[in-house]
Design a protein around this motif. Structure first.
Motif, PDB file in Angstrom:
ATOM      1  N   GLY A  89      12.213 -39.326 -26.581  1.00  0.00           N
ATOM      2  CA  GLY A  89      13.565 -40.136 -26.311  1.00  0.00           C
ATOM      3  C   GLY A  89      14.680 -38.835 -25.946  1.00  0.00           C
ATOM      4  N   THR A  90      15.764 -39.106 -25.970  1.00  0.00           N
ATOM      5  CA  THR A  90      16.886 -38.143 -25.773  1.00  0.00           C
ATOM      6  C   THR A  90      18.108 -38.235 -26.832  1.00  0.00           C
ATOM      7  OG1 THR A  90      18.363 -39.766 -24.706  1.00  0.00           O
ATOM      8  CG2 THR A  90      16.889 -38.767 -23.398  1.00  0.00           C
ATOM      9  N   GLU A  91      19.036 -37.435 -26.684  1.00  0.00           N
ATOM     10  CA  GLU A  91      19.782 -37.355 -27.954  1.00  0.00           C
ATOM     11  C   GLU A  91      20.389 -38.691 -28.213  1.00  0.00           C
ATOM     12  OE1 GLU A  91      22.755 -34.291 -27.393  1.00  0.00           O
ATOM     13  OE2 GLU A  91      21.371 -32.772 -27.648  1.00  0.00           O
ATOM     14  N   GLU A  92      20.812 -39.503 -27.187  1.00  0.00           N
ATOM     15  CA  GLU A  92      21.342 -40.928 -27.118  1.00  0.00           C
ATOM     16  C   GLU A  92      20.485 -42.061 -27.370  1.00  0.00           C
ATOM     17  OE1 GLU A  92      22.061 -38.443 -24.608  1.00  0.00           O
ATOM     18  OE2 GLU A  92      23.696 -37.591 -25.685  1.00  0.00           O
ATOM     19  N   GLN A  93      19.219 -41.974 -26.630  1.00  0.00           N
ATOM     20  CA  GLN A  93      18.376 -42.832 -26.754  1.00  0.00           C
ATOM     21  C   GLN A  93      17.046 -42.773 -27.090  1.00  0.00           C
ATOM     22  OE1 GLN A  93      18.345 -46.239 -25.028  1.00  0.00           O
ATOM     23  NE2 GLN A  93      20.077 -46.302 -24.145  1.00  0.00           N
ATOM     24  N   PRO A  94      16.429 -43.525 -28.237  1.00  0.00           N
ATOM     25  CA  PRO A  94      15.101 -43.282 -28.767  1.00  0.00           C
ATOM     26  C   PRO A  94      13.965 -43.551 -27.776  1.00  0.00           C
ATOM     27  CG  PRO A  94      15.865 -45.623 -29.343  1.00  0.00           C
ATOM     28  CD  PRO A  94      17.314 -44.859 -28.665  1.00  0.00           C
ATOM     29  N   SER A  95      12.758 -43.233 -27.920  1.00  0.00           N
ATOM     30  CA  SER A  95      11.808 -43.347 -27.156  1.00  0.00           C
ATOM     31  C   SER A  95      11.556 -44.726 -26.846  1.00  0.00           C
ATOM     32  CB  SER A  95      10.483 -42.649 -27.501  1.00  0.00           C
ATOM     33  OG  SER A  95      10.023 -43.075 -28.478  1.00  0.00           O
ATOM     34  N   MET A  96      10.505 -44.982 -25.866  1.00  0.00           N
ATOM     35  CA  MET A  96      10.174 -46.561 -25.530  1.00  0.00           C
ATOM     36  C   MET A  96       9.213 -46.903 -26.520  1.00  0.00           C
ATOM     37  SD  MET A  96       8.033 -48.068 -22.171  1.00  0.00           S
ATOM     38  CE  MET A  96       6.567 -48.001 -23.007  1.00  0.00           C
ATOM     39  N   LEU A  97       8.269 -46.169 -27.212  1.00  0.00           N
ATOM     40  CA  LEU A  97       7.360 -46.275 -28.108  1.00  0.00           C
ATOM     41  C   LEU A  97       8.328 -46.553 -29.372  1.00  0.00           C
ATOM     42  CD1 LEU A  97       4.380 -43.749 -27.787  1.00  0.00           C
ATOM     43  CD2 LEU A  97       4.511 -46.252 -26.965  1.00  0.00           C
ATOM     44  N   PHE A  98       9.335 -45.984 -29.718  1.00  0.00           N
ATOM     45  CA  PHE A  98      10.166 -46.406 -30.856  1.00  0.00           C
ATOM     46  C   PHE A  98      10.711 -47.892 -30.605  1.00  0.00           C
ATOM     47  CE2 PHE A  98      14.319 -46.522 -33.168  1.00  0.00           C
ATOM     48  CZ  PHE A  98      13.941 -45.607 -34.194  1.00  0.00           C
ATOM     49  N   LYS A  99      11.258 -47.939 -29.355  1.00  0.00           N
ATOM     50  CA  LYS A  99      11.852 -49.300 -29.137  1.00  0.00           C
ATOM     51  C   LYS A  99      10.711 -50.565 -29.070  1.00  0.00           C
ATOM     52  CE  LYS A  99      15.553 -47.553 -26.236  1.00  0.00           C
ATOM     53  NZ  LYS A  99      16.111 -47.641 -24.658  1.00  0.00           N
ATOM     54  N   VAL A 100       9.643 -50.276 -28.629  1.00  0.00           N
ATOM     55  CA  VAL A 100       8.425 -51.368 -28.672  1.00  0.00           C
ATOM     56  C   VAL A 100       8.328 -51.473 -30.068  1.00  0.00           C
ATOM     57  CG1 VAL A 100       6.001 -51.797 -28.143  1.00  0.00           C
ATOM     58  CG2 VAL A 100       7.583 -50.969 -26.513  1.00  0.00           C
ATOM     59  N   GLY A 101       8.053 -50.520 -31.062  1.00  0.00           N
ATOM     60  CA  GLY A 101       7.813 -50.808 -32.424  1.00  0.00           C
ATOM     61  C   GLY A 101       8.795 -51.462 -32.977  1.00  0.00           C
ATOM     62  N   VAL A 102      10.002 -51.197 -32.847  1.00  0.00           N
ATOM     63  CA  VAL A 102      11.205 -52.155 -33.660  1.00  0.00           C
ATOM     64  C   VAL A 102      11.242 -53.382 -33.072  1.00  0.00           C
ATOM     65  CG1 VAL A 102      13.793 -52.298 -33.250  1.00  0.00           C
ATOM     66  CG2 VAL A 102      12.929 -49.860 -33.484  1.00  0.00           C
ATOM     67  N   ALA A 103      10.892 -53.565 -31.870  1.00  0.00           N
ATOM     68  CA  ALA A 103      10.772 -54.897 -31.456  1.00  0.00           C
ATOM     69  C   ALA A 103       9.595 -55.725 -31.916  1.00  0.00           C
ATOM     70  CB  ALA A 103      10.520 -54.898 -29.732  1.00  0.00           C
ATOM     71  N   GLU A 104       8.505 -55.301 -32.073  1.00  0.00           N
ATOM     72  CA  GLU A 104       7.656 -55.745 -32.961  1.00  0.00           C
ATOM     73  C   GLU A 104       7.612 -56.172 -34.247  1.00  0.00           C
ATOM     74  OE1 GLU A 104       3.370 -54.076 -30.673  1.00  0.00           O
ATOM     75  OE2 GLU A 104       4.353 -52.839 -32.181  1.00  0.00           O
ATOM     76  N   TRP A 105       8.542 -55.091 -35.122  1.00  0.00           N
ATOM     77  CA  TRP A 105       8.803 -54.980 -36.316  1.00  0.00           C
ATOM     78  C   TRP A 105       9.878 -56.199 -36.584  1.00  0.00           C
ATOM     79  CZ3 TRP A 105      13.536 -54.347 -38.996  1.00  0.00           C
ATOM     80  CH2 TRP A 105      13.446 -54.464 -40.324  1.00  0.00           C
TER      81      TRP A 105
END
Length: 393
Positions: A89-105
């Motif tokens: 990810g970047t300073e403003e955006q988390p990574s794609m895997l981070f986002k997919v994990g949040v969506a699953e949770w």
């Protein structure tokens, strides 16, 4: 004299052969270049296994799959940009895997970390509305799912996870000296959410990176077999892996669970757990803990549980859980890690919760406030940013 010179030449030639052999052994894995290894790593994250074909062709295909177009820069820069997008990810955006994990949770309170990213996304789309967005960029598909699940953008916050935090893990497959081989990966999954100061570090289902270090097969005359595992690190939502050991806190947790009879689907594996004779936790070795199993027919069945603990305090990226998604404190185990103070007495512990609702909730230590990251711009249901060009040394 000639014979001595000839012998010297032969010895020198043999030493050169050994030197070239050792250099070849120290080279890239199986003689593969760094570019090929990075390409295979990217494809394994997305598809579960490397693809075939030319390097440029595969790279172009991955970029179209993720972003709908090719990225600028050299091959090394494009590889780095893709891996940053997927894992860091970047300073403003988390990574794609981070986002997919949040969506699953959010959807199921569990993540499927062992599956490839594309399959995880397809499962989310199927569970949400059954509309698989084939042909559209993966980055856009992820933002669409998040926009359907939460109104606020998914962001992250830096929090401090204390050392000696106990983690409970479940074996996702059977383990035995007869079937295991050196170098095998073993799947152990977190049984509870790991939450600090209202921020989700690792959801239930997060994997502990575990490797078979050594295997000795059973031999004749009753010589037992052995399997030794290395517990390397827990893989959370963010890019910072959590080093673990098998120290006193995790051993005590195993003993307490065994006394309470919490055997779950299998057995409690750990010090004082007599339900599986021949299994014992190894003590901490640097940042590595492990498990030692010995016996002829002994096996660790799927569903067995064990315990480890974090090795040191570590600052990690975590998902700030919105109020609408937070768990009722009355149904969670609250573990306070504030340092003792005479002026401020420790709060009373909350009552224990049912085993199927255990959630590890911790607070940062005084003097270490969690710093919120910059909030990203709202994704707006489909908009996404391409990863920036990467500086490659």
């Amino acid at each position: 004299m000639i014979r001595k010179n000839l012998c010297g030449l032969l010895v020198g030639a043999a030493m050169l052969c050994l030197l070239f052999s050792s250099c070849a052994a120290a080279g890239p894995e199986d003689g593969k270049s760094d570019s090929v290894l990075m390409m295979e790593r990217i494809e394994t994250i997305i598809y579960g296994e490397p693809s075939k074909g030319g390097l440029v062709e595969r790279l172009n295909g991955i970029e179209r799959e993720l972003f709908g177009r090719s990225l600028p820069g050299s091959i090394a820069e494009r590889h780095a940009a893709i891996l940053n997008f997927l894992e860091t990810g970047t300073e403003e955006q988390p990574s794609m895997l981070f986002k997919v994990g949040v969506a699953e949770w959010i959807l199921s309170k569990n993540i499927h970390a062992s599956r490839p990213a594309l399959r995880r996304l397809e499962t989310l789309e199927s569970d949400m509305d059954g509309d698989l967005q084939y042909g559209k960029p993966v980055a856009m598909r992820v933002e669409r799912i998040l926009a359907m699940l939460v109104s606020d953008p998914v962001t992250f916050r830096q929090v401090t996870l204390p050392g000696a935090t106990v983690l409970k893990l479940r074996f996702m497959e059977e383990l035995s000296p007869a079937k295991s081989q050196k170098g095998d990966k073993v799947r152990l999954a977190l049984t509870d959410d790991l939450v600090v100061d209202g921020c989700l570090i690792a959801p239930r289902g997060s994997l502990l990176d575990t490797t078979v270090r050594e295997v000795k097969k059973p031999k004749a005359f009753g010589v037992p077999g052995e399997v030794r595992l290395d517990f390397n690190a827990l893989v959370p939502l963010g890019p910072q892996r959590l080093g673990v050991v098998t120290g006193e806190a995790s051993k005590k947790a195993a003993e307490d669970a065994s006394k309470r009879g919490e055997k779950g689907e299998g057995a409690i594996i750990g010090a004082g757990a007599a339900s599986l004779a021949g299994a014992a936790l190894l003590g901490p070795v640097g940042l590595i803990g492990g498990l030692f199993v010995r016996g002829n027919s002994i096996r660790i069945p799927e569903g067995s549980v064990t315990f480890v603990q974090t090795s040191d305090d570590v600052t990690v990226s975590a998902y700030p859980i919105p109020e609408s998604l937070r768990v009722d404190p009355g149904t969670a185990i609250r573990q306070t890690v504030d340092e003792a103070s005479e002026a401020e007495p420790a709060p009373d512990p909350a009552p224990a919760a049912p085993a199927d609702k255990d959630i590890i909730i911790k607070r940062d230590r005084p003097g270490k406030p969690s710093q919120p990251a910059k909030a990203p711009k709202p994704s707006g249901g489909g908009a996404f940013e391409l990863p920036p060009e990467q500086q490659v040394d």
